[in-house]
Design a protein around this motif. Structure first.
Motif, PDB file in Angstrom:
ATOM      1  N   CYS A 178      -6.844  -1.133  -0.493  1.00  6.49           N
ATOM      2  CA  CYS A 178      -6.138  -1.590   0.702  1.00  6.49           C
ATOM      3  C   CYS A 178      -7.160  -1.963   1.766  1.00  6.49           C
ATOM      4  O   CYS A 178      -8.054  -1.178   2.063  1.00  6.49           O
ATOM      5  CB  CYS A 178      -5.217  -0.476   1.196  1.00  6.49           C
TER       6      CYS A 178
ATOM      7  N   CYS B 284       0.839  -1.197   0.000  1.00  6.83           N
ATOM      8  CA  CYS B 284       0.000   0.000   0.000  1.00  6.83           C
ATOM      9  C   CYS B 284       0.877   1.251   0.000  1.00  6.83           C
ATOM     10  O   CYS B 284       1.816   1.347   0.765  1.00  6.83           O
ATOM     11  CB  CYS B 284      -0.920  -0.011   1.219  1.00  6.83           C
TER      12      CYS B 284
ATOM     13  N   HIS C 187      -0.089   4.112   0.910  1.00  4.66           N
ATOM     14  CA  HIS C 187      -0.475   4.981   2.022  1.00  4.66           C
ATOM     15  C   HIS C 187       0.025   4.457   3.368  1.00  4.66           C
ATOM     16  O   HIS C 187       0.674   5.179   4.104  1.00  4.66           O
ATOM     17  CB  HIS C 187      -1.986   5.123   2.032  1.00  4.66           C
ATOM     18  N   CYS C 188      -0.279   3.189   3.677  1.00  5.05           N
ATOM     19  CA  CYS C 188       0.094   2.662   4.996  1.00  5.05           C
ATOM     20  C   CYS C 188       1.212   1.640   4.934  1.00  5.05           C
ATOM     21  O   CYS C 188       1.709   1.220   5.973  1.00  5.05           O
ATOM     22  CB  CYS C 188      -1.138   2.075   5.699  1.00  5.05           C
TER      23      CYS C 188
ATOM     24  N   SER D 192      -6.851  -2.146   4.934  1.00  5.98           N
ATOM     25  CA  SER D 192      -6.742  -1.414   6.200  1.00  5.98           C
ATOM     26  C   SER D 192      -7.027   0.083   6.080  1.00  5.98           C
ATOM     27  O   SER D 192      -7.550   0.679   7.009  1.00  5.98           O
ATOM     28  CB  SER D 192      -5.384  -1.654   6.855  1.00  5.98           C
ATOM     29  N   CYS D 193      -6.709   0.700   4.935  1.00  7.32           N
ATOM     30  CA  CYS D 193      -6.947   2.147   4.850  1.00  7.32           C
ATOM     31  C   CYS D 193      -7.779   2.554   3.643  1.00  7.32           C
ATOM     32  O   CYS D 193      -8.020   3.743   3.444  1.00  7.32           O
ATOM     33  CB  CYS D 193      -5.624   2.909   4.887  1.00  7.32           C
TER      34      CYS D 193
HETATM   35 ZN   LIG Z   1      -3.214   1.022   3.155  1.00  3.78          ZN
END
Ligand SMILES: [Zn+2]
Length: 65
Positions: A20, A6, A8-9, A22-23
């Motif tokens: 993703c 990812c 982002h995370c 999780s985010c």
């Molecule tokens: Zn993520």
């Protein structure tokens, strides 16, 4: 099936998920698809607006000097 990280995370997840887990950040491929969909919608909106304007021009009474 391929795992990507990812942006982002930084968590790895399967590319086939498109987002993703999780985010909810979309994969680059999914982001492109989303962008293409938005562009298509925008073009449709412009076309609809043009048709609407043309109809209004034809239908509106022209008693304004
Ligand atoms: Zn993520």
């Amino acid at each position: 099936m391929s795992e990507i990280t990812c942006r982002h995370c930084g968590r790895p997840f399967d590319e086939s998920l498109n987002y993703c887990p999780s985010c909810r950040t979309p994969t680059p491929a999914q982001q492109e698809k989303d962008l293409a969909r938005v562009k298509k919608k925008f073009i449709l909106f412009i076309v609809a607006l043009a048709i609407f304007s043309a109809m209004m021009i034809l239908w509106l009474p022209r008693d304004i000097p």
